[in-house]
Design a protein around this motif. Structure first.
Motif, mmCIF file in Angstrom:
data_model
loop_
_atom_site.group_PDB
_atom_site.id
_atom_site.type_symbol
_atom_site.label_atom_id
_atom_site.label_comp_id
_atom_site.label_asym_id
_atom_site.label_seq_id
_atom_site.Cartn_x
_atom_site.Cartn_y
_atom_site.Cartn_z
ATOM 1 N N GLU A 1 0.827 -1.198 0.000
ATOM 2 C CA GLU A 1 0.000 0.000 0.000
ATOM 3 C C GLU A 1 0.872 1.263 0.000
ATOM 4 N N ILE A 2 0.388 2.294 -0.663
ATOM 5 C CA ILE A 2 1.023 3.612 -0.626
ATOM 6 C C ILE A 2 0.169 4.480 0.294
ATOM 7 N N SER A 3 0.773 5.063 1.302
ATOM 8 C CA SER A 3 0.007 5.857 2.261
ATOM 9 C C SER A 3 -0.359 7.215 1.657
ATOM 10 N N PRO A 4 -1.398 7.876 2.185
ATOM 11 C CA PRO A 4 -1.743 9.225 1.710
ATOM 12 C C PRO A 4 -0.568 10.194 1.841
ATOM 13 N N GLY A 5 0.184 10.089 2.949
ATOM 14 C CA GLY A 5 1.319 10.983 3.151
ATOM 15 C C GLY A 5 2.398 10.788 2.103
ATOM 16 N N GLN A 6 2.730 9.536 1.820
ATOM 17 C CA GLN A 6 3.720 9.246 0.775
ATOM 18 C C GLN A 6 3.257 9.784 -0.574
ATOM 19 N N LEU A 7 2.008 9.458 -0.929
ATOM 20 C CA LEU A 7 1.480 9.855 -2.235
ATOM 21 C C LEU A 7 1.471 11.365 -2.394
ATOM 22 N N ASN A 8 0.967 12.073 -1.394
ATOM 23 C CA ASN A 8 0.892 13.532 -1.492
ATOM 24 C C ASN A 8 2.277 14.156 -1.569
ATOM 25 N N GLN A 9 3.214 13.640 -0.788
ATOM 26 C CA GLN A 9 4.566 14.211 -0.772
ATOM 27 C C GLN A 9 5.258 14.019 -2.122
ATOM 28 N N LEU A 10 5.111 12.850 -2.711
ATOM 29 C CA LEU A 10 5.795 12.578 -3.975
ATOM 30 C C LEU A 10 5.087 13.232 -5.158
ATOM 31 N N LEU A 11 3.766 13.368 -5.087
ATOM 32 C CA LEU A 11 3.071 14.082 -6.163
ATOM 33 C C LEU A 11 3.372 15.577 -6.118
ATOM 34 N N GLU A 12 3.627 16.113 -4.929
ATOM 35 C CA GLU A 12 4.079 17.506 -4.830
ATOM 36 C C GLU A 12 5.425 17.676 -5.522
ATOM 37 N N MET A 13 6.251 16.666 -5.438
ATOM 38 C CA MET A 13 7.535 16.701 -6.136
ATOM 39 C C MET A 13 7.326 16.728 -7.652
ATOM 40 N N VAL A 14 6.392 15.926 -8.127
ATOM 41 C CA VAL A 14 6.083 15.914 -9.566
ATOM 42 C C VAL A 14 5.528 17.276 -9.995
ATOM 43 N N ARG A 15 4.712 17.861 -9.143
ATOM 44 C CA ARG A 15 4.069 19.130 -9.483
ATOM 45 C C ARG A 15 5.065 20.297 -9.412
ATOM 46 N N ASN A 16 5.974 20.277 -8.432
ATOM 47 C CA ASN A 16 6.861 21.430 -8.195
ATOM 48 C C ASN A 16 8.327 21.181 -8.534
ATOM 49 N N GLU A 17 8.622 20.015 -9.087
ATOM 50 C CA GLU A 17 9.945 19.656 -9.608
ATOM 51 C C GLU A 17 10.967 19.266 -8.548
ATOM 52 N N ARG A 18 10.758 19.612 -7.284
ATOM 53 C CA ARG A 18 11.758 19.368 -6.257
ATOM 54 C C ARG A 18 11.229 18.450 -5.154
ATOM 55 N N PHE A 19 12.141 17.688 -4.545
ATOM 56 C CA PHE A 19 11.790 16.771 -3.460
ATOM 57 C C PHE A 19 11.906 17.509 -2.140
ATOM 58 N N CYS A 20 10.758 17.733 -1.496
ATOM 59 C CA CYS A 20 10.722 18.487 -0.241
ATOM 60 C C CYS A 20 9.982 17.689 0.829
ATOM 61 N N SER A 21 10.131 18.133 2.077
ATOM 62 C CA SER A 21 9.392 17.506 3.176
ATOM 63 C C SER A 21 7.899 17.776 2.993
ATOM 64 N N LEU A 22 7.095 16.963 3.673
ATOM 65 C CA LEU A 22 5.654 17.079 3.526
ATOM 66 C C LEU A 22 5.152 18.457 3.958
ATOM 67 N N ASP A 23 5.808 19.029 4.981
ATOM 68 C CA ASP A 23 5.381 20.359 5.445
ATOM 69 C C ASP A 23 6.055 21.492 4.674
ATOM 70 N N LYS A 24 6.859 21.128 3.660
ATOM 71 C CA LYS A 24 7.504 22.079 2.739
ATOM 72 C C LYS A 24 8.574 22.958 3.402
ATOM 73 N N THR A 25 9.026 22.573 4.587
ATOM 74 C CA THR A 25 10.057 23.371 5.257
ATOM 75 C C THR A 25 11.477 22.942 4.891
ATOM 76 N N THR A 26 11.635 21.759 4.324
ATOM 77 C CA THR A 26 12.961 21.252 3.992
ATOM 78 C C THR A 26 13.018 20.851 2.524
ATOM 79 N N ASP A 27 13.990 21.404 1.814
ATOM 80 C CA ASP A 27 14.194 21.078 0.404
ATOM 81 C C ASP A 27 15.326 20.057 0.308
#
Length: 405
Positions: A281-307
């Motif tokens: 299973e892929i958790s909601p947190g994992q999915l949202n965090q990685l799709l944000e990376m697809v949307r914004n090009e960069r891999f960041c923490s879920l709360d967007k405080t760490t790039d």
């Protein structure tokens, strides 16, 4: 009477299916293991979850070779690395003298995961013995409903490294990470400074994207467009539901399938094993965090405080970057970007595909499980690891190996 007869026949059919699954699981776990033994170990993370590591211990251990941890990617477990003898990187390394530990991150069996995730495996006839054995010990995991990639970085990686160091007595461990299993190591090294670098001998980054460049490929655009439906479907039937169809029909060449592998480069039997044994299973947190990376090009923490992408220049660990020519998840350009950004003085870039004389073009998963990976990919990993023998001045931990339940 007729209804009773139908009910009895259904029960008999269900019993036969379960028996077949049990036999299959038993046969899989009892495959001939020449030159090494397999044992499961368990340890705890700092935030109270259980991690499982499957150890491939050579009968003739080369003391000059540091242990290796293998870490799977998103939506898989530790069996991703060992779907069959012909596509088993841990078996290959163990036969060559390495002490190999295949890790399941939280959320992936037999590590801590929601009870519902374990029960859904029954629908795919996944009755792998270790999973069944640990179900009764997972009462505390019932409360587990969500986790993020940040949890893997902050808790799972350090716990796994600490445990293998304690068990083996080596100060430094090789880390081989596929996709997300490599992303979390880049983030760990980039954020962890000297202490993190001191525990990792070398790093093999297998198809690891630390950036997603726009314009997006068709598979990535499909993934973003389908995000609402994926979220709803995940809550109702689980994110691993398509694995049931894959088990029955094999490669269906969907846009999602194209993200994960080149169907022309993976055997049909291996694809079915992937869906039956390794899918999680892929958790909601994992999915949202990685799709944000697809949307914004960069891999960041879920709360967007760490790039995490911005921290790549802090990575000094020797690193081997590997990518397939038709990888739609970790594109060649994205891997080349990470290769340029890291500060490691010792680094290597490997491109796998027909352009370099390989029999086929490699995608995201088939760089590990492809039909010719044993001959074309695995030897390059061994060649990378082999020069990294134990340092003359490397101290050994005064600990005796012991199993932690």
């Amino acid at each position: 009477m007729i209804m009773d007869s139908i009910t009895k026949n259904k029960i008999r059919l269900l019993g036969l299916i379960c028996l077949w699954a049990l036999i299959g699981a038993g046969c899989d776990s009892m495959r001939s293991r020449s030159g090494y033994s397999i044992q499961y170990y368990y340890t705890q993370t700092g935030d109270g979850y259980t991690l499982c590591l499957r150890r491939y211990e050579p009968k003739t251990l080369d003391a000059n070779k540091n242990p290796v941890i293998l870490c799977h990617g998103l939506g898989y477990n530790l069996l991703f690395w060992d779907l069959a003898d012909k596509v088993s990187l841990p078996a290959y390394l163990a036969r060559n003298g390495y002490d190999v530990w295949s890790l399941s991150l939280r959320g992936a069996a037999p590590s801590s995961q929601p009870l519902a995730s374990s029960l859904r495996k029954l629908g795919r006839f996944n009755l792998e013995q270790e999973v069944l054995k640990t179900l009764q010990k997972r009462g505390a995991d019932v409360k587990m409903v969500d986790w993020s990639v940040d949890d893997h970085i902050r808790h799972d990686v350090p716990a796994a490294l600490r445990f293998v160091r304690e068990q083996t007595g080596y100060e430094k461990i090789h880390w081989i990470g596929h996709s997300m299993g490599g992303m979390i190591m880049f983030a760990y090294l980039g954020q962890g400074g000297v202490e993190a670098a001191a525990s990792v001998k070398s790093f093999v980054a297998v198809a690891v994207p630390m950036a997603v460049f726009h314009p997006l490929s068709e598979p990535f655009r499909f993934l973003l467009d389908a995000q609402p439906a994926l979220g709803v479907g995940s809550k109702i039937v689980g994110s691993s539901a398509p694995a049931t169809a894959g088990l029955i029909f094999g490669d269906m060449n969907t846009e999602i399938d194209k993200l994960f592998y080149n169907g022309k480069n993976v055997g049909e039997d291996v694809i079915r094993s992937l869906f039956r044994l390794a899918q999680e299973e892929i958790s909601p947190g994992q999915l949202n965090q990685l799709l944000e990376m697809v949307r914004n090009e960069r891999f960041c923490s879920l709360d967007k405080t760490t790039d995490y992408t911005a921290a790549l220049p802090a990575v000094v660990t020797p690193t081997y970057f590997m990518v397939g020519t038709v990888d739609n998840m970790a594109t060649v350009g994205a891997v080349q970007y990470a290769y340029r950004e890291v500060a490691s003085e010792n680094k290597r870039f490997g491109l796998f595909g027909r352009v370099n004389g390989h029999k086929n073009d490699y995608g995201h998963d088939d760089i590990v499980i492809g039909q010719n990976a044993l001959k074309e990919v695995y030897p390059t990993i061994f060649e990378w690891l082999n020069p990294f023998s134990v340092d003359v001045d490397e101290s050994r931990l005064p600990l005796q190996p012991k199993e932690i339940k």
